[in-house]
Design an enzyme around this catalytic site. Sequence first.
Site, PDB file in Angstrom:
ATOM      1  N   ASN A   8       0.882  -1.172   0.000  1.00  0.00           N
ATOM      2  CA  ASN A   8       0.000   0.000   0.000  1.00  0.00           C
ATOM      3  C   ASN A   8       0.917   1.218   0.000  1.00  0.00           C
ATOM      4  OD1 ASN A   8      -1.463   2.301   0.908  1.00  0.00           O
ATOM      5  ND2 ASN A   8      -3.024   0.996   1.808  1.00  0.00           N
ATOM      6  N   GLU A  36      -3.891   1.886  -2.873  1.00  0.00           N
ATOM      7  CA  GLU A  36      -3.916   3.334  -2.598  1.00  0.00           C
ATOM      8  C   GLU A  36      -2.923   4.095  -3.481  1.00  0.00           C
ATOM      9  OE1 GLU A  36      -5.477   5.220   1.111  1.00  0.00           O
ATOM     10  OE2 GLU A  36      -4.137   3.720   1.996  1.00  0.00           O
ATOM     11  N   TYR A 134      -7.799  -3.487  -2.142  1.00  0.00           N
ATOM     12  CA  TYR A 134      -7.760  -2.518  -1.049  1.00  0.00           C
ATOM     13  C   TYR A 134      -9.121  -2.554  -0.370  1.00  0.00           C
ATOM     14  CZ  TYR A 134      -7.525   1.769   1.652  1.00  0.00           C
ATOM     15  OH  TYR A 134      -7.556   2.668   2.690  1.00  0.00           O
ATOM     16  N   ASP A 193      -3.966  -4.860   1.000  1.00  0.00           N
ATOM     17  CA  ASP A 193      -4.261  -4.298   2.312  1.00  0.00           C
ATOM     18  C   ASP A 193      -5.681  -4.679   2.677  1.00  0.00           C
ATOM     19  OD1 ASP A 193      -4.734  -2.787   4.550  1.00  0.00           O
ATOM     20  OD2 ASP A 193      -4.380  -0.843   3.600  1.00  0.00           O
ATOM     21  N   HIS A 295       2.758   1.909   5.137  1.00  0.00           N
ATOM     22  CA  HIS A 295       2.865   0.466   4.980  1.00  0.00           C
ATOM     23  C   HIS A 295       4.247   0.128   4.438  1.00  0.00           C
ATOM     24  CE1 HIS A 295      -1.587  -0.489   5.151  1.00  0.00           C
ATOM     25  NE2 HIS A 295      -1.607   0.810   4.969  1.00  0.00           N
TER      26      HIS A 295
END
Length: 304
Positions: A8, A36, A134, A193, A295
């Site tokens: 991420n 993201e 995500y 994630d 992350h």
Amino acid sequence: MLRIATVNINGIRATLRRGFGEWMTGRDADVVTLQEVRCTLADLPDAAFGGYHAVYEPGTIPGRNGVAVLTRQPPAAVRTWGAEVLVRAAGERHTSTVPAQTPTLARGISRYAAEGRYVEVDLADAPLTVASLYLPKGGLPAHLQRPGRMREAPDGGAKYQRKMHFLDAFARQLTRARREARAGGRELLLTGDLNVAHTHLDVAAWRRSQQAEGFLPEERAWLDEQLSPRTLVDVVRRLHPDTAGPYSWWSWLGQSYAADVGWRIDYHLATPGLARRAVRAEVDREHAGTRLSDHAPVVVDYDL
């Protein structure tokens, strides 16, 4: 050996400034999945995806979400939940989208089709489907919300309910994806994630986190239901069965990162045949002394 990394990046432009391009070059992964990405197609930096073939589903929410899969070879197939994607070869700079294949969607999942949360590709050089997910962060149920003790304003449990709806719908969609991969003679690898930590080994401060979003009993029970020796295997936990962590997310606030008070919420979930071939799993906490994101990349080598 097939090296697959997931991270991420919390914004492609920010992570490139921190050295993400150099990390990609040095890590030499065969597949990199991103979450993201958080960038419109018009604003994508020229070097956003390095020397990889890229499939990017940006979603329609400005500055939010966005998932991608980067591969050495052009993918054999690309699927989303109905959204168009950017598909471009290494070195290309175009920003025009194309329709992707749309599998039969499970009940409830089409609500999230335009949010940039999921994309999957079939690799051209291995019998493997790789997905980047995500999952919504969510929030607290209404009965746990305490005004004055929350960073965000109480919402009556709306974000919590939305996440639970997503989990319910995605469980059905994940079963379909796994079965379709098997019918096509492919293994399935779900990366990304998940915004859920599974057990007390996955949260450093697990005792005080039991009423925090991402470690609620019902979220952990959902992940329990997705994992089994016959369906999907948590690859990193299989290779590190008794280790606290290795964590993949730390708050930017305070000393969480320095003290390794983190969460393990970024996963490789593999069908059993692929999971058995995982030989090494590592978390790249930083690159050249710098954090690439809140992350860290989770990198697994598969002996294919």
